[in-house]
Enzyme design. Structure first.
Site, mmCIF file in Angstrom:
data_model
loop_
_atom_site.group_PDB
_atom_site.id
_atom_site.type_symbol
_atom_site.label_atom_id
_atom_site.label_comp_id
_atom_site.label_asym_id
_atom_site.label_seq_id
_atom_site.Cartn_x
_atom_site.Cartn_y
_atom_site.Cartn_z
ATOM 1 N N CYS A 191 75.861 -33.183 37.354
ATOM 2 C CA CYS A 191 75.899 -34.380 38.191
ATOM 3 C C CYS A 191 77.360 -34.793 38.368
ATOM 4 O O CYS A 191 78.187 -34.541 37.505
ATOM 5 C CB CYS A 191 75.118 -35.518 37.533
ATOM 6 S SG CYS A 191 73.384 -35.122 37.287
ATOM 7 N N HIS B 104 66.774 -18.644 28.950
ATOM 8 C CA HIS B 104 65.730 -17.904 28.252
ATOM 9 C C HIS B 104 66.023 -16.432 28.485
ATOM 10 O O HIS B 104 66.288 -16.028 29.624
ATOM 11 C CB HIS B 104 64.326 -18.248 28.755
ATOM 12 C CG HIS B 104 63.268 -17.580 27.918
ATOM 13 N ND1 HIS B 104 62.937 -18.034 26.666
ATOM 14 C CD2 HIS B 104 62.543 -16.464 28.141
ATOM 15 C CE1 HIS B 104 62.014 -17.229 26.155
ATOM 16 N NE2 HIS B 104 61.754 -16.268 27.026
#
Length: 125
Positions: A83, A68
């Site tokens: 991950c 953002h």
């Protein structure tokens, strides 16, 4: 115990207004950083706000990159969550520092899923 994922929360400061307010450039920078870091991009979506600012997410097989921007402040908030061991989230952050022309970056890494049991447990609610 090993974490399931690594989540880097980064604060990008002193970025040019034009860079942080350009929807296509923010999108291109985020997607390219994911690819250059070795991630497999699945989907991405970005939105331009009025009068300024961009938010978006790149979904990768390894998790996601999100942003953002506050162009009027020269600031962007960036998350890089991966991950597994194949993709290092810090690689994407270093690439993004350059592509957003950040004067400085403050970042921290959070290990995610440290207390997740390695076997499946049935839970009734």
């Amino acid at each position: 115990m090993r974490a399931l994922g690594r989540h880097v929360l980064a604060e990008f400061y002193d970025c040019p207004f034009e860079v942080l307010n350009d929807l296509k450039q923010v999108e291109r920078n985020m997607v390219q950083a994911a690819l250059d870091a070795g991630a497999e991009v699945r989907e991405f979506v970005f939105h331009k706000f009025s009068p300024q600012g961009v938010s978006g997410v790149v979904v990768i097989s390894e998790s996601h990159l999100a942003i953002h921007t506050w162009p009027e402040l020269g600031y962007a908030s960036v998350d890089v969550f991966t991950c597994g061991d194949r993709v290092d989230p810090w690689d994407a952050c270093k690439i993004l520092k350059e592509s957003f022309q950040a004067g400085s970056v403050e970042a921290q890494e959070i290990a995610r899923g440290m207390n997740v049991p390695l076997h499946k447990v049935a839970v009734n609610f």
